[in-house]
Design a protein around this motif. Structure first.
Motif, PDB file in Angstrom:
ATOM      1  N   UNK A  63      -4.657 -11.818 -21.441  1.00 34.78           N
ATOM      2  CA  UNK A  63      -4.818 -13.269 -21.567  1.00 34.78           C
ATOM      3  C   UNK A  63      -5.896 -13.631 -22.586  1.00 34.78           C
ATOM      4  N   UNK A  64      -6.871 -12.742 -22.757  1.00 30.47           N
ATOM      5  CA  UNK A  64      -7.913 -12.942 -23.770  1.00 30.47           C
ATOM      6  C   UNK A  64      -7.432 -12.389 -25.113  1.00 30.47           C
ATOM      7  N   UNK A  65      -6.872 -11.212 -25.082  1.00 29.37           N
ATOM      8  CA  UNK A  65      -6.472 -10.515 -26.315  1.00 29.37           C
ATOM      9  C   UNK A  65      -5.541 -11.371 -27.176  1.00 29.37           C
ATOM     10  N   UNK A  66      -4.609 -12.069 -26.550  1.00 25.16           N
ATOM     11  CA  UNK A  66      -3.640 -12.869 -27.309  1.00 25.16           C
ATOM     12  C   UNK A  66      -4.283 -14.064 -28.015  1.00 25.16           C
ATOM     13  N   UNK A  67      -5.467 -14.462 -27.598  1.00 23.53           N
ATOM     14  CA  UNK A  67      -6.145 -15.614 -28.181  1.00 23.53           C
ATOM     15  C   UNK A  67      -7.128 -15.247 -29.291  1.00 23.53           C
ATOM     16  N   UNK A  68      -7.311 -13.964 -29.532  1.00 25.63           N
ATOM     17  CA  UNK A  68      -8.319 -13.513 -30.495  1.00 25.63           C
ATOM     18  C   UNK A  68      -7.725 -13.308 -31.886  1.00 25.63           C
ATOM     19  N   UNK A  69      -8.474 -13.731 -32.889  1.00 26.33           N
ATOM     20  CA  UNK A  69      -8.076 -13.510 -34.277  1.00 26.33           C
ATOM     21  C   UNK A  69      -8.292 -12.062 -34.675  1.00 26.33           C
ATOM     22  N   UNK A  70      -9.373 -11.473 -34.159  1.00 26.58           N
ATOM     23  CA  UNK A  70      -9.707 -10.077 -34.463  1.00 26.58           C
ATOM     24  C   UNK A  70     -10.329  -9.442 -33.232  1.00 26.58           C
ATOM     25  N   UNK A  71     -10.108  -8.132 -33.120  1.00 30.47           N
ATOM     26  CA  UNK A  71     -10.752  -7.365 -32.059  1.00 30.47           C
ATOM     27  C   UNK A  71     -11.385  -6.141 -32.696  1.00 30.47           C
ATOM     28  N   UNK A  72     -12.655  -5.954 -32.415  1.00 31.26           N
ATOM     29  CA  UNK A  72     -13.413  -4.829 -32.945  1.00 31.26           C
ATOM     30  C   UNK A  72     -13.595  -3.780 -31.854  1.00 31.26           C
ATOM     31  N   UNK A  73     -13.022  -2.602 -32.058  1.00 33.79           N
ATOM     32  CA  UNK A  73     -13.272  -1.484 -31.146  1.00 33.79           C
ATOM     33  C   UNK A  73     -14.650  -0.928 -31.481  1.00 33.79           C
ATOM     34  N   UNK A  74     -15.400  -0.559 -30.449  1.00 35.94           N
ATOM     35  CA  UNK A  74     -16.768  -0.085 -30.685  1.00 35.94           C
ATOM     36  C   UNK A  74     -17.145   1.007 -29.702  1.00 35.94           C
ATOM     37  N   UNK A  75     -18.134   1.772 -30.076  1.00 37.86           N
ATOM     38  CA  UNK A  75     -18.710   2.761 -29.166  1.00 37.86           C
ATOM     39  C   UNK A  75     -20.163   2.409 -28.846  1.00 37.86           C
ATOM     40  N   UNK A  76     -20.851   1.749 -29.780  1.00 35.55           N
ATOM     41  CA  UNK A  76     -22.227   1.316 -29.526  1.00 35.55           C
ATOM     42  C   UNK A  76     -22.205   0.123 -28.580  1.00 35.55           C
ATOM     43  N   UNK A  77     -23.234  -0.019 -27.791  1.00 37.08           N
ATOM     44  CA  UNK A  77     -23.340  -1.187 -26.919  1.00 37.08           C
ATOM     45  C   UNK A  77     -23.561  -2.441 -27.762  1.00 37.08           C
ATOM     46  N   UNK A  78     -24.330  -2.318 -28.829  1.00 36.70           N
ATOM     47  CA  UNK A  78     -24.580  -3.401 -29.776  1.00 36.70           C
ATOM     48  C   UNK A  78     -23.441  -3.409 -30.793  1.00 36.70           C
ATOM     49  N   UNK A  79     -22.575  -4.405 -30.728  1.00 33.92           N
ATOM     50  CA  UNK A  79     -21.413  -4.471 -31.619  1.00 33.92           C
ATOM     51  C   UNK A  79     -21.811  -4.599 -33.088  1.00 33.92           C
ATOM     52  N   UNK A  80     -23.013  -5.064 -33.364  1.00 37.74           N
ATOM     53  CA  UNK A  80     -23.452  -5.196 -34.756  1.00 37.74           C
ATOM     54  C   UNK A  80     -23.531  -3.835 -35.448  1.00 37.74           C
ATOM     55  N   UNK A  81     -23.876  -2.814 -34.705  1.00 40.80           N
ATOM     56  CA  UNK A  81     -23.971  -1.468 -35.263  1.00 40.80           C
ATOM     57  C   UNK A  81     -22.594  -0.981 -35.726  1.00 40.80           C
ATOM     58  N   UNK A  82     -21.548  -1.435 -35.056  1.00 44.70           N
ATOM     59  CA  UNK A  82     -20.180  -1.033 -35.407  1.00 44.70           C
ATOM     60  C   UNK A  82     -19.518  -2.005 -36.391  1.00 44.70           C
ATOM     61  N   UNK A  83     -20.290  -2.854 -37.042  1.00 44.15           N
ATOM     62  CA  UNK A  83     -19.764  -3.688 -38.112  1.00 44.15           C
ATOM     63  C   UNK A  83     -19.410  -5.113 -37.757  1.00 44.15           C
ATOM     64  N   UNK A  84     -19.859  -5.605 -36.641  1.00 43.10           N
ATOM     65  CA  UNK A  84     -19.493  -6.963 -36.212  1.00 43.10           C
ATOM     66  C   UNK A  84     -19.787  -8.061 -37.223  1.00 43.10           C
ATOM     67  N   UNK A  85     -20.979  -8.158 -37.809  1.00 43.56           N
ATOM     68  CA  UNK A  85     -21.239  -9.295 -38.710  1.00 43.56           C
ATOM     69  C   UNK A  85     -20.225  -9.407 -39.856  1.00 43.56           C
ATOM     70  N   UNK A  86     -19.656  -8.323 -40.292  1.00 44.77           N
ATOM     71  CA  UNK A  86     -18.673  -8.371 -41.378  1.00 44.77           C
ATOM     72  C   UNK A  86     -17.394  -9.088 -40.966  1.00 44.77           C
TER      73      UNK A  86
END
Length: 176
Positions: A63-86
Motif C-alpha cells: 500500500x506504501x510501495x505503490x505510492x512511491x516515486x522511488x525506493x532506495x534499498x539500503x544496508x546502512x541505518x542512515x539512508x544518506x550513506x547509501x545515496x539518499x540525497x541524490x
C-alpha cells in the motif's frame, strides 16, 4: 516557520511488511503513511521510500510501495550513506520524514539530513518503533537537534495553505 510544498519531498523510512507487525501501533503507523503518501502524490510532491536490507526484511508494504516515486534499498541505518540525497529534486530544501524505526533508521537519516542543511519535519503520528520509549526518545533528540515535530494534519494543511486550494476537498476526505 511553515512548510513550503514547492521545496518539500516526502521520505518514508522502512515501512516494510515484515517489520510492521512488530511496531507498536503498527497498523495505525502504516495507515498514516499511506494517507501521507497519498496526499503528497495528489499535491505533486516527490515521494521517496527506503527499504532496509529488503532481501532479508522484504519490501515495503504494498500500500506504501505503490505510492512511491522511488525506493532506495539500503544496508546502512542512515539512508544518506547509501545515496539518499541524490534522489531528491534540486529544489528540495525540506524533507518531511516518517516511518520505522524512529530511534534507528529514521533518526539517523533525519540527523544527517539536518547536518546537510535540510529542514526536517518528523511526522510523529506516522512514525513508530517496537517500544514507545524508543520512539519518544527519538522525538526528543530530533527536536533538540532542530527537527520540527508535526502531525499528518499539520503537514497536509501547510502544504495546501488555503481552503481554496483546488485539492482541498479531496485531501480533507483523506484526513477525516
Amino acid at each position: 516557520m511553515l512548510m513550503n510544498a514547492n521545496e518539500s519531498a516526502l521520505l518514508i523510512i522502512d515501512v516494510q511488511e515484515k517489520l510492521m507487525p512488530a511496531i507498536h501501533d503498527g497498523t495505525n503507523v502504516l495507515a498514516q503513511n499511506v494517507r501521507l503518501a497519498t496526499i503528497a502524490s495528489l499535491l505533486g510532491l516527490p515521494v521517496i521510500a527506503t527499504e532496509q536490507t529488503p532481501e532479508k526484511l522484504g519490501p515495503n508494504h504494498p500500500d506504501v510501495k505503490r505510492l512511491c516515486d522511488r525506493t532506495l534499498a539500503k544496508t546502512h541505518f542512515d539512508a544518506c550513506v547509501d545515496g539518499l540525497p541524490a534522489t531528491f529534486l534540486p529544489a528540495c530544501k525540506e524533507v518531511v520524514i516518517s516511518g520505522c524505526e524512529a530511534h534507528v533508521c529514521m533518526l539517523q537519516t533525519a540527523m544527517t539530513l539536518l547536518q546537510n542543511g535540510y529542514r526536517v519535519w518528523v511526522v510523529t503520528d506516522a512514525t513508530g518503533s517496537r517500544k514507545t520509549s524508543d520512539r519518544d526518545a527519538a522525538f526528543t533528540r530530533l527536536a533538540q537537534a532542530g527537527a520540527c515535530l508535526v502531525t499528518l494534519e499539520m503537514v497536509a494543511f501547510e502544504w495546501m495553505r488555503d481552503s481554496r486550494h483546488p485539492l482541498f476537498r479531496e485531501v480533507l476526505k483523506l484526513i477525516k
